[in-house]
Design an enzyme around this catalytic site. Sequence first.
Site, mmCIF file in Angstrom:
data_model
loop_
_atom_site.group_PDB
_atom_site.id
_atom_site.type_symbol
_atom_site.label_atom_id
_atom_site.label_comp_id
_atom_site.label_asym_id
_atom_site.label_seq_id
_atom_site.Cartn_x
_atom_site.Cartn_y
_atom_site.Cartn_z
ATOM 1 N N SER A 187 0.873 -1.175 0.000
ATOM 2 C CA SER A 187 0.000 0.000 0.000
ATOM 3 C C SER A 187 0.906 1.218 0.000
ATOM 4 C CB SER A 187 -0.878 0.001 1.261
ATOM 5 O OG SER A 187 -1.476 1.265 1.462
ATOM 6 N N TYR B 271 -2.537 -1.723 10.220
ATOM 7 C CA TYR B 271 -2.413 -1.827 8.761
ATOM 8 C C TYR B 271 -1.088 -1.231 8.298
ATOM 9 C CZ TYR B 271 -3.700 -1.210 3.815
ATOM 10 O OH TYR B 271 -3.726 -1.249 2.431
#
Length: 273
Positions: free
Chosen positions: A151, A164
């Site tokens: 990401s 995350y």
Amino acid sequence: MNSPADSGAHRPTPVAVVTGSDSGIGRATAVRLAADGMDIGITWHTDEDGARRTAEEVRAHGRRAAVRHMDLTELPDAADAVDRLAQELGRIDVLVNNAGTGTATPFLDMEYATVRGVLDVDLIGPFLCGQLAARRMIRQGGGGRIVNVTSVHEHQPRVGAAPYCAAKGGLGLLTQVMALELAEHGITVNAVAPGEIATPMTGQEDEDVTSTSRPGVPLGRPGDAREVASVIAFLASEDASYVTGASWVVDGGMLRMGPQAGSHLESDAWRRP
């Protein structure tokens, strides 16, 4: 690694396993790799129908598809799906660690079970799947490709996404270690770091990205899952044979704006001095 162009009477058809390929980036990647001549192993967590639809699209390209359930919160056994898919399809040449999950909870309010679950799915799961795939690639010979989908938050933080960000940052460094250790076996390992992509995870499945305004993204819109799949397909190909240990950001320029500007700016005022 055998490329699609090399497959034929004397070379087996290459096989790619794409985790979390029931929708979004995973589905787009599975279909793109099938179009490039690979047989595809597909995994799903909650959307079995979605996985079956992915398999249908793969077969429409004349390629074989195999489907397995994978719940990466049930480690270490869940990672065995990679081995089972490789066994069913006869080999594994490419692994795309795409399955992932996230949070939108403040750090102070995060519960242990949530933290543990995100780390298992986004970091420990890819670690174990990568081990299994690499061991098979080494046994069969010919090298291979591993692509870890991280990401933009591999590189920059975001409020409400502590586990995350920790997992994706860890997966980025894991990618680099894997690249160093597996290079002698002809296995390249790279990361692809998407920004905001129109997928079920962002509540934008099948959205026309050109009709959605994102003033804080230099290209002015979210990304399409197929745009990420194209970069993954390059890294899985022979064209990327000298690329390893890198992180390929696919974000429309979002990171150049700072860690939170992309989806939070509400006007184009930043474009003018």
